[in-house]
Scaffold this motif. Structure first.
Motif, short mmCIF file in Angstrom:
data_model
loop_
_atom_site.label_atom_id
_atom_site.label_comp_id
_atom_site.label_asym_id
_atom_site.label_seq_id
_atom_site.Cartn_x
_atom_site.Cartn_y
_atom_site.Cartn_z
N ALA A 28 40.86 36.87 48.39
CA ALA A 28 41.81 38.04 47.40
C ALA A 28 43.03 37.58 46.63
O ALA A 28 43.54 37.89 45.25
N GLU A 46 43.68 36.39 43.19
CA GLU A 46 44.30 37.23 41.87
C GLU A 46 45.53 36.22 41.20
O GLU A 46 45.42 36.86 40.46
N LYS A 47 46.18 36.09 42.85
CA LYS A 47 46.89 35.44 41.68
C LYS A 47 47.13 34.27 41.18
O LYS A 47 47.51 33.66 40.13
N LYS A 83 45.99 35.59 38.06
CA LYS A 83 47.36 36.13 37.18
C LYS A 83 47.60 35.43 36.65
O LYS A 83 47.94 35.48 35.31
N VAL A 108 44.55 41.67 35.54
CA VAL A 108 43.70 41.58 36.51
C VAL A 108 43.65 42.97 36.64
O VAL A 108 44.32 43.65 36.82
N TYR A 109 42.52 43.12 36.75
CA TYR A 109 42.50 44.82 38.43
C TYR A 109 41.40 44.65 38.89
O TYR A 109 40.51 44.35 38.63
N ALA A 110 42.02 44.63 40.65
CA ALA A 110 41.68 44.21 42.40
C ALA A 110 41.37 45.33 42.31
O ALA A 110 43.00 46.11 42.49
N ILE A 126 37.03 42.53 42.17
CA ILE A 126 38.77 41.63 41.69
C ILE A 126 37.63 41.15 39.79
O ILE A 126 36.80 40.14 39.67
N PHE A 136 39.04 40.23 35.76
CA PHE A 136 39.80 39.58 34.87
C PHE A 136 39.42 38.99 33.31
O PHE A 136 37.89 39.27 33.05
N LEU A 151 52.27 40.89 39.23
CA LEU A 151 50.74 41.23 39.87
C LEU A 151 50.99 42.74 40.92
O LEU A 151 52.07 41.93 42.16
N SER A 159 44.82 49.60 44.63
CA SER A 159 44.52 48.45 43.44
C SER A 159 45.63 47.99 43.43
O SER A 159 46.96 48.56 42.99
N THR A 179 47.70 43.28 37.29
CA THR A 179 49.27 43.13 36.14
C THR A 179 49.33 44.19 35.51
O THR A 179 48.60 44.82 34.45
#
Lengths: 544, 282
Positions: A19, A23-24, A27, A33-35, A52, A54, A170, A340, A343
């Motif tokens: 994850a 995510e990175k 980003k 991004v919203y995880a 995740i 995006f 992030l 959570s 970004t």
């Protein structure tokens, strides 16, 4: 564009790593991004998963409707299959099993999966390779880069997404609180590990040496707030934090903070109660508790954090207000905000003002310094112990006179109670009205507080697009409760809908009590899972 | 003597051991030439815990049993302050027992003076953690049914570096113990036996007076086994003096930035210095 990936498996399988890498990478591809993570209170086994999401436009919530599921075990497929969009795809463990076997290390399943997902969305591999080089230790970089490549080769493009310039950070809610505390000049933090608040303790401990912050893992939460009060009395900015159960143990010391008028900041990262409740899940059921906790009557301020930016700026503000009024300031977060990862634009440190309100010798007007000198606004000049030769600072948990000496006088008692409560009146000048989003003069008014902001925001945007006259007030400052905007918008609205993550509508009842206004509908959720924008949207539609 | 500590009129009962403990405290501070603004007296609730109302010093009179946590916070925030915790046997060993144990683990640089009269005074005569088994009290009318805590032995097993016992009826001796405890760099426990003239009719002034004896001149306070024997000697004879002493690194000094820099309270932070944290999240 707006996509969502679900990564699921058993605790200990390494989904966290997968994850973080995804995510990175997303980003750095320039996406919003919203995880959101959903994990059990166990270290191995069980079922954990991440959403995740995006997009190329700003996201405010996660999405439970997913385009791809990366299932590290069969259970994940069974549980989440129904969340897959019509043209969605399930990446199972079996699909990439051969590659993992060939590479000879079962742990690389994460990076093989990452490669596969990136290719699926038509995203470049080199950004992920950079992330791997940063995240992994020397010895295992090589094998993970190979795993990434192999996974990438195995996959086929379903999409060909364009990347953008990455200008964001992030970060999660607990980290944002930690950064805020450091920016505010916090010099002391202590706590007892308790999910989901531990992230704040971890973050500050990791930066303790660099910034000169004494971080203490206390024997219990009773010690925590008492210790923070000692540090604050001596003159540093001090903070402690916990979740609801730990905060319950701090309550006597909260009352002490009110009595001795020592400024302190405290955060409650809420989880569902009562008692141990759901240790790793989310709820907003401590609102009344935070407002009323503590025996006796004393002023305090309660601020709910609405998103990660708010977490940063309000933490700074909490320290300033605590010192200005010499009161405890209580921050409220929750597991959803805490964990959570989102970004956002980097925080603006030029906006951070450190205002200490500490007096020097010139303000000691009496021959012997009076810690509790009666003043017009109830705030007595505060000097620090050890700083002015000949003057001592006495704070007392008993009712006391102006010098801090224990007293039994009825007259002084009344004046001291008035002095302390007078600070409430002045505090109201610093109270911020709730955020407003939506249409001018909305017929339908949502009221909510704290981290439900994101889901409500998304729902309101969608409803406006569909032509509804709707808006929302999102409370951050919650005690003392600001009522101006509430009354203005409340008068215009035909329908007032309360949206909260608790079972009793705690904000709603507070509004009835303080603003004498009665919301017409309630949308409550208390299953321990966060509201998504999708869910709030659907439930508002049911009401309208 | 450079400074004289100002005293206020106490509300203690006539004949209370607290008067003598206050006298000893005043003398110890004056002889060490510590000024009132350089010392913080931290206490909880109880008769002993009212000390900072009767002698002019910086004071943090907090909650019952919770004197040690603020003392730790104060020391970490300002290492230039001398911090003394003064509370009774109830606050120190009962309500605050957990903090007592963990203060020893930390070895925070505080002197802890426990006014131990083996009874609860302010709440009117109930058993304290140090009241003897079988002793009758206002609450335990047919005798205490639990074993007393042995504070010095407990402190020794936890690894305390300074363990002492004093008697309120022997002021010069108590002054020397207090001075040594204040000067000791780390957690220093002085359990001070004192009579409660109203509520404890067993452990009276005469009871203590007839039992206490000074540790001999040749007593080796670095011998832990010997110290343990002396810590458990609480019968016909009760030894007073420094039972055990050992140099140890204090908690504050285990933080390099506290040990090697100015007190935290004197440090300024420019919020812009924290801006570099953003790089972690890129």
């Amino acid at each position: 564009m707006d996509y969502s990936v679900l990564i699921g498996g058993a605790a200990g399988q390494g989904m966290d790593t997968c994850a973080i890498l995804l995510e990175k990478t997303l980003k750095r591809c320039g996406f919003s991004v919203y995880a959101s993570s959903d994990y059990m209170s166990r270290v191995r086994g069980g079922h954990n998963f991440f959403y995740i999401r995006f997009s190329d436009r700003k996201l405010y919530s996660f999405s439970p409707r997913v385009d791809l599921i990366f299932a590290m075990n069969k259970e994940t497929v069974d549980i989440h299959r129904s969340k897959l969009k019509e043209n969605g795809f399930i990446l199972t463990q079996e699909t990439i099993e051969d590659i993992v076997t060939k590479l000879g290390n079962p742990k690389v399943i994460n990076t093989v999966g990452l490669g596969f997902i990136l290719k699926y969305f038509g995203l470049p591999m080199d950004i992920a390779a950079e992330v791997i080089k940063e995240e992994f230790k020397e010895g295992i970089i090589e094998i993970n880069l190979r795993a990434l490549e192999e996974g990438y080769k195995q996959s086929k493009n379903r999409y060909s997404l364009t990347t953008f310039k990455d200008e964001s950070i992030l970060i999660n809610g607990n980290q944002a609180v930690g950064v805020g505390a450091i920016a505010a000049g916090c010099r002391f933090y202590c706590g007892y590990p308790m999910t989901p608040s531990t992230g704040v303790l971890n973050y500050l401990a990791a930066h303790s040496n660099e910034f000169g912050i004494a971080v203490d893992q206390v024997e219990d939460e009773v010690a925590a707030l008492n210790m923070a009060l000692g540090a604050a009395y001596a003159g540093v900015r001090a903070m402690t934090g916990s979740s609801g159960g730990g905060f319950a143990l701090m309550v006597e010391a909260l009352s002490l903070a009110g009595m001795i008028e020592v400024p302190v900041v405290l955060i409650n990262v809420q989880r569902p109660g009562p008692a141990t409740g759901f240790p790793t899940r989310t709820e907003q059921a401590d609102l009344r508790f935070m407002i009323h906790a503590g025996h006796g009557e004393f002023p305090r301020m309660v601020i709910a954090l609405r998103n990660v930016e708010d977490a940063f700026y309000q933490t700074v503000r909490a320290f300033n207000i605590a010192e200005k009024y010499q009161i405890p300031v209580l921050l409220m977060s929750d597991q959803h905000l805490a964990d959570s990862v989102v970004t956002v634009k980097p925080f603006d440190f030029t906006k951070v003002k450190v205002e200490r309100y500490i007096s020097g010798e010139e303000e000691v007007v009496d021959e012997e310094y009076k810690r509790y000198r009666f003043t017009e606004d109830g705030i007595s000049p505060r000097i620090l112990p050890g700083k002015i030769p000949g003057q001592v600072v006495l704070v007392d948990s008993d009712e006391h006179d102006e010098w801090g000496h224990i007293t039994e006088s009825d007259e002084i008692r009344t004046k001291m109670v008035d002095k302390r409560l007078k600070k409430y009146e002045y505090l109201k000048e610093d109270i911020q009205e709730p955020w407003f989003i939506g249409k001018d003069k909305p017929e339908n008014l949502i009221i909510c507080w704290g981290s439900t902001y994101g889901a409500v925001r998304e729902a309101v945007d969608r409803l406006i697009e569909e032509g509804y006259s709707i808006g929302a007030l999102i409370f951050g400052d919650i005690w003392p409760l600001p009522t101006k905007r509430l009354l203005d918008f409340g008068k215009m609205a035909k329908r007032i809908i309360d949206v909260e993550q608790n079972a009793t509508g705690q904000l709603e009842s507070l509004i009835r009590e303080v603003a004498l206004m009665k919301p017409t509908d309630r949308i409550l959720k208390y299953d321990g899972r966060p509201f998504s924008g999708e869910e709030v949207y659907k439930r508002i539609r049911e009401v309208l | 003597m450079k400074y004289e500590y100002k005293l206020y009129e106490p509300s203690w009962c006539p004949g209370c051991g607290n008067y003598m403990i206050r006298t000893a405290l005043k003398m110890a501070l004056e002889e060490l030439e510590i000024e009132p603004h350089e010392v913080v007296l931290v206490s909880g609730i109880g008769q002993a815990a009212k000390m900072q109302h009767y002698i002019k010093v910086n004071g943090f009179n907090g909650l019952h049993g919770r004197a040690i946590p603020p003392a730790i916070g104060i020391r970490l925030a300002n290492k230039n302050l001398k911090v003394i915790v003064e509370s009774g046997d109830g606050g120190s060993y009962g309500e605050g027992g957990n903090h007592f144990i963990h203060a020893i683990r930390r070895n925070i640089d505080i002197a802890h003076f426990v006014h131990d009269n083996q009874i609860y005074g302010l709440t009117k005569g109930q058993a304290s953690p140090t009241t003897a088994m079988g002793q009758k009290t206002t609450l335990q009318f047919d005798g205490v049914k639990v074993e007393p805590i042995k504070p010095l032995a407990l402190a020794l097993t936890m690894g305390a570096g300074f363990v002492a016992r004093g008697f309120s009826g022997d002021i010069p001796h108590l002054v020397s113990l207090m001075k040594a405890a204040i000067e000791y760099k780390g957690y220093a426990l002085v359990d001070i036996l004192q009579p409660c003239v109203v509520w404890n009719r067993v452990n009276t002034f005469a009871w203590y007076k007839n039992r206490v004896y000074h540790l001999p001149e040749d007593y080796d306070y670095t011998n832990k086994e010997e110290a343990m024997k002396k810590a458990l000697e609480f019968d016909d004879k009760i030894p007073i003096g420094i039972l055990y002493k050992e140099e140890k690194e204090s908690y504050e000094d285990r933080f390099d930035f506290i040990k090697n820099g100015p007190p935290l309270v004197d440090r300024q932070l420019n919020p812009m210095d924290a801006e570099r944290l953003m790089e972690e999240f890129r």
